[in-house]
Design a protein around this motif. Structure first.
Motif, PDB file in Angstrom:
ATOM      1  N   GLU A  57     -12.917   3.413  -6.442  1.00 44.03           N
ATOM      2  CA  GLU A  57     -11.474   3.575  -6.319  1.00 44.03           C
ATOM      3  C   GLU A  57     -11.093   4.039  -4.915  1.00 44.03           C
ATOM      4  O   GLU A  57     -10.131   3.560  -4.329  1.00 44.03           O
ATOM      5  CB  GLU A  57     -10.965   4.574  -7.358  1.00 44.03           C
ATOM      6  N   ARG A  58     -11.859   4.978  -4.366  1.00 50.75           N
ATOM      7  CA  ARG A  58     -11.588   5.462  -3.012  1.00 50.75           C
ATOM      8  C   ARG A  58     -11.745   4.322  -1.995  1.00 50.75           C
ATOM      9  O   ARG A  58     -10.971   4.206  -1.046  1.00 50.75           O
ATOM     10  CB  ARG A  58     -12.513   6.619  -2.666  1.00 50.75           C
ATOM     11  N   PRO A  93      -2.756   9.555  -1.977  1.00 46.81           N
ATOM     12  CA  PRO A  93      -2.810   8.628  -3.108  1.00 46.81           C
ATOM     13  C   PRO A  93      -3.294   9.319  -4.374  1.00 46.81           C
ATOM     14  O   PRO A  93      -4.111  10.246  -4.317  1.00 46.81           O
ATOM     15  CB  PRO A  93      -3.817   7.558  -2.644  1.00 46.81           C
ATOM     16  N   SER A 136      -4.672  -3.382  -3.160  1.00 45.03           N
ATOM     17  CA  SER A 136      -6.043  -3.006  -2.851  1.00 45.03           C
ATOM     18  C   SER A 136      -6.761  -2.398  -4.056  1.00 45.03           C
ATOM     19  O   SER A 136      -7.993  -2.409  -4.114  1.00 45.03           O
ATOM     20  CB  SER A 136      -6.070  -2.008  -1.685  1.00 45.03           C
ATOM     21  N   SER A 137      -6.000  -1.868  -5.007  1.00 46.98           N
ATOM     22  CA  SER A 137      -6.617  -1.302  -6.213  1.00 46.98           C
ATOM     23  C   SER A 137      -6.053  -1.959  -7.471  1.00 46.98           C
ATOM     24  O   SER A 137      -6.123  -1.396  -8.554  1.00 46.98           O
ATOM     25  CB  SER A 137      -6.390   0.220  -6.258  1.00 46.98           C
ATOM     26  N   TYR A 170      -5.487   9.313  -7.550  1.00 46.50           N
ATOM     27  CA  TYR A 170      -6.700   8.631  -8.003  1.00 46.50           C
ATOM     28  C   TYR A 170      -6.830   8.753  -9.515  1.00 46.50           C
ATOM     29  O   TYR A 170      -6.705   9.840 -10.078  1.00 46.50           O
ATOM     30  CB  TYR A 170      -7.936   9.224  -7.326  1.00 46.50           C
ATOM     31  N   GLU A 182       0.826  -1.202   0.000  1.00 51.57           N
ATOM     32  CA  GLU A 182       0.000   0.000   0.000  1.00 51.57           C
ATOM     33  C   GLU A 182       0.867   1.261   0.000  1.00 51.57           C
ATOM     34  O   GLU A 182       2.063   1.215   0.314  1.00 51.57           O
ATOM     35  CB  GLU A 182      -0.940  -0.001   1.205  1.00 51.57           C
ATOM     36  N   THR A 183       0.250   2.382  -0.351  1.00 49.96           N
ATOM     37  CA  THR A 183       0.973   3.648  -0.462  1.00 49.96           C
ATOM     38  C   THR A 183       1.687   4.007   0.831  1.00 49.96           C
ATOM     39  O   THR A 183       2.832   4.477   0.818  1.00 49.96           O
ATOM     40  CB  THR A 183      -0.005   4.784  -0.837  1.00 49.96           C
ATOM     41  N   ARG A 199     -11.333   1.121  -2.579  1.00 53.00           N
ATOM     42  CA  ARG A 199     -10.205   0.184  -2.722  1.00 53.00           C
ATOM     43  C   ARG A 199      -8.991   0.696  -1.961  1.00 53.00           C
ATOM     44  O   ARG A 199      -8.271  -0.080  -1.323  1.00 53.00           O
ATOM     45  CB  ARG A 199      -9.848   0.013  -4.199  1.00 53.00           C
ATOM     46  N   HIS A 200      -8.755   2.005  -2.024  1.00 48.22           N
ATOM     47  CA  HIS A 200      -7.612   2.576  -1.312  1.00 48.22           C
ATOM     48  C   HIS A 200      -7.791   2.494   0.202  1.00 48.22           C
ATOM     49  O   HIS A 200      -6.843   2.246   0.941  1.00 48.22           O
ATOM     50  CB  HIS A 200      -7.413   4.041  -1.720  1.00 48.22           C
ATOM     51  N   SER A 201      -9.011   2.731   0.669  1.00 46.26           N
ATOM     52  CA  SER A 201      -9.230   2.829   2.113  1.00 46.26           C
ATOM     53  C   SER A 201      -9.443   1.477   2.797  1.00 46.26           C
ATOM     54  O   SER A 201      -8.915   1.232   3.886  1.00 46.26           O
ATOM     55  CB  SER A 201     -10.421   3.752   2.406  1.00 46.26           C
TER      56      SER A 201
END
Length: 219
Positions: A198-199, A122, A51-52, A124, A33-34, A201-203
């Motif tokens: 997308e948000r 991140p 995650s994305s 997007y 992850e980031t 998936r990141h969170s």
């Protein structure tokens, strides 16, 4: 050949990966992850968080082997299986991940930020619909939020909220904008859905992957 064999991802140890990297023979992809990447990463690695991770959009690099890595090797193997299932070839994952890389004595890059500098957010790929509306429709056409509100029957405050990203596009707003700009009826709400996905998936994407096992994997 069984499905399990077909899905097996080739593995390489850190020393082999280092040799390939030094000879510019591979594309090294970091699927952590980031937040993990910001702490430390291998120089030259491309960040594509699991995650994305979308195997359908994964770049094709015919002249190079793709080597995936994560922290200890679990996520990179999972990403490799996703790519193999999508038809990609020459996919390898690094055994032991970045921990094995460091244990072999190889350096990592550490991003050190001054205490008063906010960490980068991140990036997007799916912008909010309000940005698309502003940058691709209102600005080029010289339409003000008030004029858009009058033309579509939306409240001016609602239009301002959409542009600011503080309010999502709903079904009715999507239809009104679609009618005015002659787009597909679901165009605007699909932009909202893609942005929200997308948000998410990141969170929470990685958390969901760890908590839930696909039903087909247990059959």
């Amino acid at each position: 050949m069984t499905e399990t064999a077909k899905a097996a991802v080739a593995a390489a140890d850190a020393r082999q990966v280092r040799t390939w990297l030094d000879n510019d023979e591979i594309l090294l992809v970091d699927v952590r992850e980031t937040s993990e990447y910001e702490v430390e990463h291998i120089s030259g690695a491309l960040l594509l968080p699991l995650s994305s991770f979308d195997p359908e959009l994964f770049p094709s690099v015919p002249e190079k082997k793709v080597v995936l890595h994560c922290a200890v090797g679990k996520r990179s193997e999972a990403a490799g299986k996703m790519l193999l299932k999508e038809g990609h070839q020459d996919i390898v994952h690094m055994e032991g991940g970045i921990e094995a890389w460091k244990a072999a004595g190889f350096a990592t890059e550490v991003q050190i930020l001054p205490p008063d500098v906010e960490k980068p957010k991140p990036v997007y790929m799916c912008p909010p619909p309000g940005r698309v509306l502003q940058e691709e429709y209102l600005d080029p056409l010289g339409i003000s939020p008030r004029e858009l509100a009058q033309a579509t029957g939306l409240l001016e405050g609602r239009v301002n909220d959409l542009l600011a990203g503080t309010s999502p596009v709903g079904v009715e707003a999507s239809l009104r904008l679609a009618r005015y700009f002659s787009t597909a009826g679901d165009f605007w709400i699909r932009l909202q859905l893609e942005h929200d996905m997308e948000r998410a998936r990141h969170s929470v994407g990685e958390q969901i992957r760890q908590q839930i096992t696909p039903r087909t994997a247990s059959l």
